[in-house]
Design an enzyme around this catalytic site. Sequence first.
Site: not given
Length: 374
Positions: A235, A321, A360
């Site tokens: 991320s 995601d 995610h």
Amino acid sequence: MRKRNESVTVEHERAAAAAAVPGPLDKGCSLRRSLRLPSSAAAAEGMKRPLGRRYGLWFRLRKLILWLLGVYIAIPFLVKLCPAIQAKLVFLNFVRVPYFIDLKRPQDQGLNHTCNYYLQPEEDVTIGVWHTVPAALWKNARGKDQPWFEEALGSSHPVILYLHGNAGTRGGDHRVELYKVLSSLGYHVVTFDYRGWGDSIGSPSERGMTYDALHVFDWIKARSGDNPVYIWGHSLGTGVATNLVRRLCERETPPDALILESPFTNIREEARSHPFSIYRYFPGFDWFFLDPITTSGIKFANDENVKYISCSLLILHAEDDPVVPFHLGKKLYNIAATSRSFRDYKVQFVPFHTDLGYRHKYIYRSPELPRILR
């Protein structure tokens, strides 16, 4: 004649008296009238109360809507006038999840083969580090101190430097689970909290985060000898990872590979595409929200960095995601795959289907991960 007049008068008086005394029918009518009047008044009063209540409820609802609308309109101006607010929303370092854990004790999170360190990248900056050894060394690691763990980095096992995303700490649940998976696959895992996160001391910034990562990488290389060192970013950590690897390649000390999990192209595109952004269609969105990010010195330009990276690249991204849209990871792969800097290196993109539900931060659950990493 007089008698006749008297009789007529008596008859008139009787008739008047009879008219004055109500009969059964008249009694019923007058009773109904007397009952009807109070009933009508009560009904009118009863109608007034719901109407008043309804009016009061609508007034309060309208007041609440106007207040929320005022706040909604005021926030963009507040962010524009104070860019530091937008920087905090990017880093989310003030969100510590899970709460009430002692980062000095990784064993409390089930990491009995992990040691907690503290390193000092710069003056007045201290960062907390966790070092998890490979599964083959678990038994030997019990009860050992920091010097033993540092020496273990020189064993014949590859090392992964893990750079986590925004919010939370190095003790986040999904992060701990990934450490366990990587350790079981035979990797040393070294991770840390950037300055301003967890129990690390300092103020967060993109430059500071990148420098912290560089310091930890050099610390690993000084102890790992010729063992391969891979960098894994997740991320927001992918932005730190590409910043770091670009610098390493420029000084001709690249890592053995770069792994990007749920990456974006750059922070502006991520903010514009973020599903949780309720202002994306707000007039002047770029001026109000994106320009303050740039003003704060935050770019995390993965799309630019990959043009200067020369090592193997692996990108992992789940189609479902909800935080970093899948299309941004795919776009970054397309940029890297056509870059000259990667012409002598392998560039791979591995998607994970929506049905798997990895979203995610749950790609570590994939049974295919060991094969992918090999």
